[in-house]
Design an enzyme around this catalytic site. Structure first.
Site, PDB file in Angstrom:
ATOM      1  N   TYR A  95       0.817  -1.225   0.000  1.00  0.00           N
ATOM      2  CA  TYR A  95       0.000   0.000   0.000  1.00  0.00           C
ATOM      3  C   TYR A  95       0.852   1.278   0.000  1.00  0.00           C
ATOM      4  CZ  TYR A  95      -0.265  -0.196   5.305  1.00  0.00           C
ATOM      5  OH  TYR A  95      -0.047  -0.250   6.644  1.00  0.00           O
ATOM      6  N   GLU A  96       0.243   2.348  -0.401  1.00  0.00           N
ATOM      7  CA  GLU A  96       0.948   3.628  -0.624  1.00  0.00           C
ATOM      8  C   GLU A  96       2.049   3.485  -1.679  1.00  0.00           C
ATOM      9  OE1 GLU A  96      -0.981   5.301   0.746  1.00  0.00           O
ATOM     10  OE2 GLU A  96      -1.564   4.374   2.636  1.00  0.00           O
TER      11      GLU A  96
END
Lengths: 591, 591
Positions: free
Chosen positions: B436-437
């Site tokens: 994620y990110e």
């Protein structure tokens, strides 16, 4: 979750063209086996793995095992799959025909075993136990026990488990506290607690034959005073039939992060005065016997790394040929298959390359095990090879398996973190494989001290000679690229490490202990690089007689990839091995 | 599971003696801060982390979040902990006092933030969202939106979430399909599906301010046509109070392998005709604004690697100082603490060394972020440093965090695989952080193409100069060992890689893409080695004025350990980077 499909083409290629079969043609026992038979066995196993075992893998993970007042129930479908597994003769594939097995060579059984592990690791964990237990009974040459137990085990009518670990003694079996008191009728009364017993209690078989380590009164302290006993869940009468329940009780099962379908049991022996046990072989030789099973289990565990790598590769490849995302970094095309992104392709090739190299190594070990048992000459050398490779393969393959499960999740992106896709299960299932049957640290010490220093480096030097011979064949090929220099460096580093280890006296022992795991990893990378050289050579040879050019060229590309993305690790590991105690000696852990 | 205890001594040491504070004394805003205040803040935060957040970590994992017809309920204790967290002012620690924050420097907030992440990662994931959302509003300079939302967000009365990902668009935000139709009153009607929304729906706050990426009619294609909207769960009236429910609905939450306490939501906007949204800043600048929050989230995510490493180290150290097993390999003593086995000590030091180096790097980045905002000179250079380090820290720290969770389990042995001990949770929780990110692959491309080729290597060259200066200080110290040569090699390799990357034209792009992740890892190892040099130098300096010799000597030993066990990896990574496309180009993935 998609079903497993065995990589038959790769398996056949490796077994026929890469694994070492020197002298197989002179072994009478192997006279019946040819590539066609091999292929037929693999085909059948592939169907069973894909159609029977694989569909139960995720449902078994979700449901898990149930425990209720001493009774363990396996997940739905387990009992039926077990019956089919045994009825089809898969359990005793490499065990003697005389006891209901099929006496197939180990190098075929290894390929088949990998399929079970990929398709449903939790389910099939009983197989290495049965294989090992049977070998203990064959080795201990106790005709009475063989008569009573072997056929029942080989056919799967009865199951077995390995009761080693105790609450206070995990890796340190010399510390065993379970007691065995001899009785007048020649049996023993066993009492003690054992933990982490894989398939220690379940509903798959009529009886469960526990192999229990225990100490007799007045036995010598430590490892040399441990004996091995058979303690059946149901007592066995003189006619070989199950009788009354023995004093054996499953106290609980573990709530584990993975392998939910495989019951991990805490067992209490002798709560009501003592469980009836029968001595295997001679007193105080228990660890020696148990290590027969343990070595078997270590090779099976190593194959678990290969199996999870394969399953991860299949799932990741399938996903990355369906999922579109982003822009092609070279052509600018949008919404491309993620397999076309170089970084995703790198990860996919990494999965296939590492899995293929480890699979080749597992066949190499299995075929040498066949040769060690049956070859007309050099049996001792084959056995040395297997002994040297066992810790390397067990530890490096399982460590790699953990990394590969992570890579698989990475290719899935956010979907990999969601349980429904099933790839997080790979990570959870594989996690314990670097721990059970001897941690990576224990394998590394076995490698450095017992397998290398212990035989004055003979086995390692023989290995280096073998790798050099294949390196000579590889560099003679017309393959572009600068990886040849890297491979030459690798051979240099391997020899330097060998010399370093052999030169260390007592003063260097701590440094060796600090870098043993790093050296084991170096050996793992070097042996896999060796296998990739053999694969490239074999693929090159096959090109002359096969039209399957894309497949063979891919194998060659895969080997070059390995030499660029994996082999260089030996440079770093070498540095670490020779400076391993830097800072460790001076550091006070309890500061 | 044992409670978390913040490593206050290490944190104070790194903040006071290792992190770069050039020019801090000239910043008026920092006039009030001295080591005593710093220490007091850390002490208070440590209590809160240990007493309030940490006790909910395992129970939150076991209970998870509940979903019922659009309503998400967080685990027991979450609501009370959230209220305390906000009431004590922790949410707005580094946000402006004008809106209810405390305006503390980021380099202090970074240390505090790590504590929350260690103590309860699932719980505190909302904080980086609030920090980032507030910064977006501050940057976009829309006074009306600031008035309506900022104070409510900073005080935690309202929460926020980041709605980026769609079923067909994960990493590729230019592909956004959510629509925003302008209305006569200046608002927009938003409709579309978003997935993987962290804290997208929950019961912690009165309102949830969704930051949603969407496209207006006739907007340019791709990333340049995406706008950012505020879509509150409850509409906000002119007086700033919550009104009716907006057309926003949580459709389901994900069943994840980890982070069970953090709801990951699938959100549907506009099922009933359109959710009311307010444009943030200007149309088509959505990604630009979102990247303010994204960069914030990347640094927070990087800290998650540090936090899990620390938690793992604490648990493993505690366990290995209680658990006895086996024989001391040097003295022969039996039943020794496992911390005394060199291989276990190696793993423990590995955990502490990697965690400490990454922690130092996170403070280094945070202090440069302070300087980039407030320093009287060189702001652009500080910003370049932060921009260069963001992908390196985000990806390398989370990849390391995954490895460290594995090492922690390894130290626990079989107990690590059993969920009760809580260390398997570390592995499950950390797994998504490399995804994620922005995945590790995306960070690597950002590093190589945007952050290095994009500025003609200026930031990287400035970094090399900084590392060389600290290397000169390190080799001037009186510290034994051959690691100095290794560090010199590392600097050579780093410069060679920089030249290699800058020299690649269009033809070399594919090779760079194949080795970008390897280069990022090389950068990570090099930057951590740099931090360990700084730590050794600072510890050496402190020895002159402190009697805490054991602690300071341990830091020096830890740095030597890092140079022997981590730094050598750059040798392998360098080889891979410069031969990265070997085999990849020739390999046909669909064979």
């Amino acid at each position: 979750m998609a079903d497993y499909s065995a990589p038959l083409k790769d398996m056949n290629f490796l077994l026929n063209h890469v694994a070492d079969s020197r002298g197989f043609d002179q072994i009478e026992h192997f006279a019946d086996y040819d590539p066609a038979l091999l292929s037929a066995v693999l085909e059948e196993a592939s169907k069973f793995a894909g159609q029977v075992l694989s569909p139960l893998n995720q449902s078994g993970d979700i449901e898990g095992c149930h425990f209720n007042d001493g009774v363990v129930t396996t997940p739905e479908g387990w009992i039926d799959a077990y019956r089919q597994f045994c009825d089809n003769g898969w359990l005793g594939l490499a065990l003697p025909e005389a006891y209901g097995g099929q006496s197939l060579p180990r190098f075929i059984a290894a390929a088949v075993h990998e399929m079970w592990l990929s398709a449903n690791l939790s389910f099939v964990m009983f197989q290495a136990l049965t294989q090992g237990a049977a070998e203990i009974l064959l080795t201990a040459r106790d005709e009475r026990l063989q008569q009573r137990y072997l056929e029942k085990l080989v056919t799967g009518e009865w199951a077995t488990c390995m009761s080693l670990t105790e609450p206070g003694a995990g890796s340190d079996l010399g510390n065993t506290r379970t007691r065995a008191i001899p009785q007048e009728d020649g049996t023993y009364l066993i009492s003690g607690q054992k933990i982490y017993i894989t398939y220690g209690e379940h509903d798959l078989a009529e009886n469960i034959v526990h192999l229990v380590l225990a100490k007799t009164p007045d036995s010598p302290p430590g490892a040399k005073g441990v004996s091995l006993f058979i303690v059946p869940k149901y007592k066995v009468d003189e006619s070989g039939q199950c009788g009354a329940l023995n004093d054996v009780r499953c106290v609980s099962i573990e709530h584990k992060t993975g392998l939910h379908g495989s019951p991990t049991c805490n067992i209490s022996y002798g709560d009501d005065g003592g469980a009836i046990g029968e001595l295997v072989g001679e007193e105080n030789r228990g660890l020696e016997y148990m290590f027969i099973l343990m070595n078997e289990a270590r090779l099976s565990t190593g194959q678990q790394g290969v199996a999870i790598g394969e399953m991860g590769y299949q799932r990741a490849l399938e996903y990355s040929l369906e999922r579109t995302q982003g822009r092609d970094a070279l052509t600018g095309e949008t919404n491309v298959l993620i397999a076309r992104h170089p970084d995703v392709k790198r990860m996919l090739m990494g999965l296939r390359a590492q899995t293929t190299a480890l699979r080749a190594l597992s066949y190499q070990i299995a075929s040498r095990l066949d040769l060690a048992e049956l070859a007309s000459e050099d049996r001792a050398a084959h056995l040395r090879f297997v002994a040297l490779m066992t810790p390397v393969f067990k530890a490096f393959s399982t460590e790699s398996g953990n990394l590969m499960a992570g890579t698989t999740i990475q290719i899935f992106g956010g979907m990999g973190f969601v349980e429904e896709t099933g790839v997080a299960q790979l990570m959870r299932d594989i996690r314990v494989t670097t721990i059970y049957e001897g941690t990576t640290g224990i394998q590394a010490n076995d490698l450095v001290f017992r397998k290398i220093q212990g035989d004055q480096g003979e086995a390692l030097k023989e290995l280096v000679v073998e790798i050099e011979a294949d390196f000579a064949k590889y560099i003679a090929l017309d393959i572009a690229g600068g990886e040849k220099e890297m491979l030459a460096q690798m051979l240099g580093v391997l020899s330097e490490c060998a010399d370093y280890i052999l030169q260390q006296g007592k003063a260097g022992r701590e440094s060796l202990l600090c870098g043993a795991v790093n050296f084991l990893e170096l050996m793992g990378v070097a042996c896999c690089s060796w296998m990739m050289m053999r694969i490239a050579v074999a693929a090159h040879e096959q090109k002359a007689q096969s039209s399957d050019t894309v497949y063979l060229n891919n194998l060659i590309a895969l080997s070059r990839f390995y030499f660029a993305h994996f082999t260089p690790k030996v440079l770093a590991l070498h540095k670490t091995v020779i400076t391993a105690d830097a800072g460790i000696r001076d550091y006070l852990i309890e500061d």
